[in-house]
Design an enzyme around this catalytic site. Structure first.
Site, PDB file in Angstrom:
ATOM      1  N   ASP A  27       0.829  -1.204   0.000  1.00 60.69           N
ATOM      2  CA  ASP A  27       0.000   0.000   0.000  1.00 60.69           C
ATOM      3  C   ASP A  27       0.863   1.252   0.000  1.00 60.69           C
ATOM      4  O   ASP A  27       1.935   1.273   0.614  1.00 60.69           O
ATOM      5  CB  ASP A  27      -0.900  -0.019   1.243  1.00 60.69           C
ATOM      6  CG  ASP A  27      -2.053   0.962   1.149  1.00 60.69           C
ATOM      7  OD1 ASP A  27      -2.346   1.435   0.032  1.00 60.69           O
ATOM      8  OD2 ASP A  27      -2.653   1.256   2.189  1.00 60.69           O
ATOM      9  N   ASN A  75     -10.520  -3.164  -6.818  1.00 65.79           N
ATOM     10  CA  ASN A  75      -9.730  -2.191  -7.576  1.00 65.79           C
ATOM     11  C   ASN A  75     -10.329  -1.849  -8.930  1.00 65.79           C
ATOM     12  O   ASN A  75      -9.922  -0.866  -9.572  1.00 65.79           O
ATOM     13  CB  ASN A  75      -8.290  -2.685  -7.764  1.00 65.79           C
ATOM     14  CG  ASN A  75      -7.444  -2.572  -6.516  1.00 65.79           C
ATOM     15  OD1 ASN A  75      -6.418  -3.233  -6.387  1.00 65.79           O
ATOM     16  ND2 ASN A  75      -7.859  -1.748  -5.561  1.00 65.79           N
TER      17      ASN A  75
END
EC number: 2.5.1.-
Length: 239
Positions: A27, A75
């Site tokens: 991340d 996503n």
């Protein structure tokens, strides 16, 4: 220049023993780019470089399996431009690094449904899977179009279809059934949540959170996480 190797004692226990299976929620690519007033795509490119350095550093260590959260089932909500950038980077990584993975004995695996990507990407992934299938080194598992809740639902349905629903039968139908149990799960960028990643597998895994953004995450940062793991006592619910 290859990244320095990470020296890790092999094992899966406690008090100094190293993990066999490590997973990472990578991340912070977007925030890395934003801090530098760069396009998000540049953050993703630097993130791929971090992956490359880390995988190289694991050669000859006790890490049997590395699982990376590359693209979640959520996503797809991102912009078409960003999804295209990510897909292009994935294709480039396979083309540029497949030969090195084969040479170093890395076995590539995919969890999730990579068939949702464009035909060229699917063909490249399938070819890489076939060409590394018999390698006996580190198993590099990449989560693509993956969601843990969906995985658990599929595994439970398969167990029910087989006639017995238990912890063991669900575990046997998970995407990671042929991997060692998850020992250590790392998340970068300061966020403290699992984001629908390996929820079942993380039941007794050690969790490690760091503020380092993924593009800045080095093999040395990885070694710090492994050292933290080695200092912990794993009781698995016991005293």
């Amino acid at each position: 220049m290859p990244a320095p190797s990470v020296s890790i004692a092999k094992g899966g226990g406690t008090h100094g023993a190293g993990p066999r299976h490590v997973a990472i929620i990578m991340d912070g690519n977007g925030r890395w780019a934003k801090k530098r007033l760069l396009p998000r795509a540049m953050g993703h490119r630097k993130g791929v470089e971090a992956v490359r350095k880390l995988v190289r550093s694991l050669r000859g260590t006790g890490i049997d399996a590395l699982t990376l959260y590359a693209f979640s089932s959520e996503n797809w909500k991102r912009t078409e431009e960003e999804i295209a950038d990510l897909t292009t980077l994935m294709k480039h990584f396979i083309r540029s690094d497949l030969g090195e993975m084969i040479e170093n004995g890395v076995k590539l695996r995919i969890i999730g449904d990579h068939s949702a990507f464009d035909p060229e990407a699917v063909a490249l992934i399938d070819d890489a899977l076939a060409r590394t299938a018999h390698n006996t080194g580190t198993v590099l598992t990449v989560a693509l179009n993956y969601g843990a809740q969906q995985e658990i639902a599929r595994a439970a349905a398969a167990a029910a279809q087989a006639g017995v629903v238990t912890v063991d039968t669900i575990s046997a139908h998970l995407d990671t059934a042929d991997l060692p149990p998850l020992d250590l799960l790392i998340r970068t960028s300061g966020e403290i949540r699992l984001s629908n990643f390996l929820l079942w597998q993380a039941a007794y895994a050690e969790l490690y959170f760091t503020d380092v953004l993924w593009p800045d995450f080095t093999p040395e940062h990885f070694q710090e996480a492994v050292a933290s793991f080695g200092a912990r006592e794993r009781r698995y619910g016991g005293r």
